[in-house]
Design a protein around this motif. Structure first.
Motif, PDB file in Angstrom:
ATOM      1  N   VAL A 200       1.452 -10.676   4.506  1.00 24.67           N
ATOM      2  CA  VAL A 200       2.680 -10.016   4.154  1.00 24.67           C
ATOM      3  C   VAL A 200       2.356  -8.519   3.547  1.00 24.67           C
ATOM      4  N   THR A 201       3.065  -7.485   4.352  1.00 25.19           N
ATOM      5  CA  THR A 201       2.648  -6.202   4.077  1.00 25.19           C
ATOM      6  C   THR A 201       3.926  -5.206   3.801  1.00 25.19           C
ATOM      7  N   GLN A 202       3.545  -4.015   3.199  1.00 25.37           N
ATOM      8  CA  GLN A 202       4.971  -3.198   2.641  1.00 25.37           C
ATOM      9  C   GLN A 202       4.072  -2.019   2.312  1.00 25.37           C
ATOM     10  N   MET A 203       4.811  -1.012   2.921  1.00 26.96           N
ATOM     11  CA  MET A 203       4.162   0.523   2.429  1.00 26.96           C
ATOM     12  C   MET A 203       5.235   0.884   1.497  1.00 26.96           C
ATOM     13  N   GLY A 204       4.685   1.593   0.541  1.00 26.46           N
ATOM     14  CA  GLY A 204       5.358   2.196  -0.605  1.00 26.46           C
ATOM     15  C   GLY A 204       6.463   3.330  -0.153  1.00 26.46           C
ATOM     16  N   ASN A 205       6.917   3.456   0.887  1.00 25.15           N
ATOM     17  CA  ASN A 205       8.019   4.523   0.987  1.00 25.15           C
ATOM     18  C   ASN A 205       9.360   3.701   0.493  1.00 25.15           C
TER      19      ASN A 205
ATOM     20  N   ASP B 192      12.470 -14.114   1.535  1.00 25.07           N
ATOM     21  CA  ASP B 192      12.884 -12.494   1.642  1.00 25.07           C
ATOM     22  C   ASP B 192      11.843 -11.945   2.777  1.00 25.07           C
ATOM     23  N   GLN B 193      12.168 -10.698   2.825  1.00 29.60           N
ATOM     24  CA  GLN B 193      11.282 -10.038   3.968  1.00 29.60           C
ATOM     25  C   GLN B 193      10.944  -8.718   3.482  1.00 29.60           C
ATOM     26  N   ALA B 194       9.533  -8.190   3.883  1.00 34.95           N
ATOM     27  CA  ALA B 194       9.291  -6.678   3.505  1.00 34.95           C
ATOM     28  C   ALA B 194       9.585  -5.796   4.761  1.00 34.95           C
ATOM     29  N   THR B 195      10.480  -4.793   4.432  1.00 29.13           N
ATOM     30  CA  THR B 195      11.068  -4.202   5.592  1.00 29.13           C
ATOM     31  C   THR B 195      10.227  -3.057   5.936  1.00 29.13           C
ATOM     32  N   SER B 196       9.257  -2.590   5.307  1.00 27.73           N
ATOM     33  CA  SER B 196       8.374  -1.705   5.633  1.00 27.73           C
ATOM     34  C   SER B 196       7.125  -2.107   5.633  1.00 27.73           C
ATOM     35  N   ASN B 197       7.124  -3.046   6.343  1.00 30.81           N
ATOM     36  CA  ASN B 197       5.752  -3.870   6.547  1.00 30.81           C
ATOM     37  C   ASN B 197       4.821  -3.110   7.817  1.00 30.81           C
ATOM     38  N   PHE B 198       3.884  -3.450   7.892  1.00 33.06           N
ATOM     39  CA  PHE B 198       2.581  -2.440   8.776  1.00 33.06           C
ATOM     40  C   PHE B 198       3.145  -2.427  10.212  1.00 33.06           C
ATOM     41  N   ASP B 199       3.914  -3.363  10.641  1.00 29.50           N
ATOM     42  CA  ASP B 199       4.209  -3.265  11.910  1.00 29.50           C
ATOM     43  C   ASP B 199       5.087  -2.094  12.040  1.00 29.50           C
ATOM     44  N   TYR B 200       6.098  -1.829  11.263  1.00 29.00           N
ATOM     45  CA  TYR B 200       6.932  -0.643  11.243  1.00 29.00           C
ATOM     46  C   TYR B 200       6.364   0.613  10.522  1.00 29.00           C
ATOM     47  N   SER B 201       5.599   0.460   9.431  1.00 30.27           N
ATOM     48  CA  SER B 201       5.137   1.415   8.796  1.00 30.27           C
ATOM     49  C   SER B 201       3.931   2.085   9.396  1.00 30.27           C
ATOM     50  N   ALA B 202       3.095   1.419  10.113  1.00 31.27           N
ATOM     51  CA  ALA B 202       1.996   1.931  10.973  1.00 31.27           C
ATOM     52  C   ALA B 202       2.387   3.011  11.844  1.00 31.27           C
ATOM     53  N   PRO B 203       3.323   2.784  12.767  1.00 33.73           N
ATOM     54  CA  PRO B 203       3.649   3.710  13.718  1.00 33.73           C
ATOM     55  C   PRO B 203       4.432   4.835  13.251  1.00 33.73           C
ATOM     56  N   LEU B 204       4.930   4.645  12.164  1.00 34.25           N
ATOM     57  CA  LEU B 204       5.553   5.903  11.299  1.00 34.25           C
ATOM     58  C   LEU B 204       4.487   6.789  10.794  1.00 34.25           C
ATOM     59  N   THR B 205       3.559   6.119  10.258  1.00 30.71           N
ATOM     60  CA  THR B 205       2.457   6.796   9.773  1.00 30.71           C
ATOM     61  C   THR B 205       1.650   7.420  10.639  1.00 30.71           C
ATOM     62  N   GLU B 206       1.538   6.733  11.906  1.00 34.74           N
ATOM     63  CA  GLU B 206       0.789   7.371  13.066  1.00 34.74           C
ATOM     64  C   GLU B 206       1.593   8.624  13.478  1.00 34.74           C
TER      65      GLU B 206
ATOM     66  N   CYS C  49       1.010  -1.235  -0.056  1.00 31.18           N
ATOM     67  CA  CYS C  49       0.075   0.176  -0.086  1.00 31.18           C
ATOM     68  C   CYS C  49       0.875   1.386  -0.263  1.00 31.18           C
ATOM     69  N   GLN C  50       0.189   2.469  -0.809  1.00 28.38           N
ATOM     70  CA  GLN C  50       1.387   3.574  -0.869  1.00 28.38           C
ATOM     71  C   GLN C  50       1.289   4.146   0.443  1.00 28.38           C
ATOM     72  N   LYS C  51       2.213   5.095   0.555  1.00 25.08           N
ATOM     73  CA  LYS C  51       2.333   6.093   1.732  1.00 25.08           C
ATOM     74  C   LYS C  51       1.618   7.114   1.475  1.00 25.08           C
ATOM     75  N   PRO C  52       1.180   7.911   2.592  1.00 28.37           N
ATOM     76  CA  PRO C  52       1.236   7.481   4.081  1.00 28.37           C
ATOM     77  C   PRO C  52       0.086   6.360   3.802  1.00 28.37           C
ATOM     78  N   LEU C  53       0.549   5.534   4.900  1.00 32.95           N
ATOM     79  CA  LEU C  53      -0.284   4.161   5.011  1.00 32.95           C
ATOM     80  C   LEU C  53      -1.673   4.442   4.978  1.00 32.95           C
ATOM     81  N   THR C  54      -2.061   5.367   5.860  1.00 37.79           N
ATOM     82  CA  THR C  54      -3.597   5.922   5.674  1.00 37.79           C
ATOM     83  C   THR C  54      -3.866   7.227   6.022  1.00 37.79           C
ATOM     84  N   HIS C  55      -5.122   7.640   6.060  1.00 38.99           N
ATOM     85  CA  HIS C  55      -5.603   8.929   6.210  1.00 38.99           C
ATOM     86  C   HIS C  55      -5.828   9.319   7.704  1.00 38.99           C
ATOM     87  N   THR C  56      -5.938   8.337   8.595  1.00 40.05           N
ATOM     88  CA  THR C  56      -6.192   8.869   9.902  1.00 40.05           C
ATOM     89  C   THR C  56      -5.381   7.983  10.973  1.00 40.05           C
ATOM     90  N   VAL C  57      -5.181   8.287  11.916  1.00 42.02           N
ATOM     91  CA  VAL C  57      -4.427   7.453  13.095  1.00 42.02           C
ATOM     92  C   VAL C  57      -5.085   6.252  13.400  1.00 42.02           C
TER      93      VAL C  57
END
Ligand SMILES: NC(=O)c1ccc[n+]([C@@H]2O[C@H](COP(=O)([O-])OP(=O)(O)OC[C@H]3O[C@@H](n4cnc5c(N)ncnc54)[C@H](O)[C@@H]3O)[C@@H](O)[C@H]2O)c1
Length: 446
Positions: free
Chosen positions: A155-160, A384-398, A131-139
């Motif tokens: 398996v998830t990945q943000m588009g950053n 392999d692994q997705a480094t910007s998975n939502f466990d990482y990219s959701a807190p960044l987006t928040e 999913c593209q960045k920012p991951l979402t529109h709200t916290v």
């Protein structure tokens, strides 16, 4: 004018339109193994979605089986339909999800307000999501995305994608290696022009919706408003609070990413914004957001301040950076002030160390790039692994989106407890973690 012929030409491949429920009826998850091919569906395959699609489909293990776009013209659905000629075509992502047994993973490259409403039901169907960045529109949506990814084991990945670039990877590794010592302050900025700021308020009147544009589907969860060309679709939706989070929303998940990763930041505890007064329609022309984060093993002291600046030609004050006068700051990037010296991380170029004479002998090993797109596809297949998975990219987006809340309340220090999701410091501010959804379009919360 877009080529209208595509509509008739592609109709045979397009799934029928019509009303159906938003919620998936059944789960169609398929456990993939290394020899399996990954069947992907792209939602929003024009704009950035075109490059997301092409870059992911470059994997020799990927088949593009479905394409969805609310705009049937050449630059949007048309170009992708031509390149991936066996893919089934859709103009409504809900119809695509109705046929969940036909694909394994989705790429969501729509405007920001539709990221979570599309990704959440996809994850509920056990589809892997890019999913593209920012991951979402709200916290609130960001937390839902993180929780859903865990709950459904996808398996998830943000588009950053710059996270996978050699420049950002090299910077992160150098900070982890202690090249500048522990960090005591960070300044990040985006001083570029906003090409999307075409108007300052909602235009009066309306225009006929082009026959090739599905405006109601473009609006999706957002409140109804009349179609006006060149103001919303395409690209210029970034101007509008209903669809985007302005300049910070657009660039924060890129520029703050190496800061977050290098310093192992989690969530801010306070956020204070400065911005000119704004109406309820468009984002302000400039913002300054001061975040305080709990200190980490890579920072000095109990807390660390990260200050964000954006706006046309808006840079951090030079005296705060301690860099030589002769050094011209990049148009966007970050400065990390460390015990042994400073690192500039331009967006996007190799990091630089200051004072230059102190670091003239310093070895900063170059870390090779990863492929942000095919590594996600490989991760979906168990490799392999997705480094910007939502466990990482959701807190960044928040973090980014908390800044956009602070920008609406200039001069107020907000407090944030990430564990309980309590936002304090102003009356009714808790409600700003979410928003109202259009009736009939409420997301499939988990
Ligand atoms: N990672 C990056 O470097 C980068 C760069 C640009 C944009 N982006 C992100 O990509 C996303 C799209 O941005 P853009 O500039 O390409 O926007 P855009 O408006 O130019 O393109 C969006 C595409 O999605 C289609 N679309 C819109 N709503 C849709 C829906 N509900 N269902 C299906 N298709 C839909 C549009 O017709 C268009 O083809 C945004 O989230 C943006 O932040 C990321």
């Amino acid at each position: 004018m877009p080529a209208r012929s595509t509509r008739r030409q592609f109709l045979g491949r397009t799934a029928a339109l019509g009303a159906a429920s938003l919620l998936p009826a059944a789960s169609w998850g398929r456990v993939l193994r290394a020899n399996d091919r990954l069947r992907i569906a792209s939602i929003g395959c024009g704009g950035k979605g075109w490059s997301d699609l092409v870059a992911t489909a470059a994997s020799p293990h990927v088949d593009v089986v479905a394409l969805c776009n609310i705009d049937e013209s050449k630059d949007h659905l048309g170009r992708a339909a031509e390149k991936y000629s066996s893919a089934k075509l859709y103009t409504d992502w809900r119809r695509l999800l109705d046929e969940a047994n036909t694909f394994d993973a989705v790429i969501v490259s729509t405007p920001d307000h539709m990221h979570a409403p599309i990704s959440l039901p996809a994850m509920q169907l056990k589809k892997h999501v890019q999913c593209q960045k920012p991951l979402t529109h709200t916290v609130h949506e960001a937390r839902q995305m993180q929780t859903a990814a865990k709950k459904y084991g996808v398996v998830t990945q943000m588009g950053n994608q710059i996270q996978s670039h050699t420049a950002y990877r090299t910077a992160v590794a150098a900070v982890h290696a202690g090249v500048i010592g522990k960090v005591h302050e960070v300044h990040s900025w985006q001083a570029g022009k906003c090409r999307w700021r075409t108007v300052d308020d909602r235009p009066a009147g309306t225009e006929p919706v082009p026959t090739w544009v599905h405006w109601d589907e473009w609006l999706g969860v957002a409140p109804e408003r009349p179609y006006v060309s060149k103001v919303y679709h395409d690209f210029n939706w970034r101007n509008w609070q209903d669809f985007s989070n302005g300049q910070l929303g657009d660039f924060g998940c890129h520029i703050l990413d190496p800061v977050f990763m290098a310093l192992k930041l989690t969530a801010p505890t306070t956020i204070r914004g400065e911005a000119p007064p704004m109406n309820r329609e468009v984002w302000p022309k400039s913002e300054k957001i001061v975040y305080e984060f709990p200190g980490t093993e890579l920072t000095v002291g109990k807390s660390i301040r990260v200050t964000w600046y954006d706006g046309d030609d808006v840079f951090p004050p030079r005296e705060a950076l301690g860099l030589p006068e002769s050094y011209k700051l990049p148009g966007s990037g970050s400065v990390l002030l460390g015990e042994k010296g400073s690192m500039v991380i331009p967006h996007v170029a190799m990091p630089m160390l200051f004072p230059e004479e102190r670091f003239s002998e310093t070895d900063m090993p170059v870390v090779a790039a990863r492929d942000h797109y095919t590594s996600w596809a490989d991760a979906c297949r168990g490799e392999d692994q997705a480094t910007s998975n939502f466990d990482y990219s959701a807190p960044l987006t928040e973090t980014v989106l908390l800044g956009t809340i602070a920008a609406r309340l200039p001069g107020t220090t907000l407090s944030w407890d990430a564990a309980t999701m309590k936002l304090g410091g102003a009356a009714d501010v808790q409600a700003m973690l979410t928003k109202k959804y259009r009736k009939g379009w409420e997301p499939a919360w988990i």
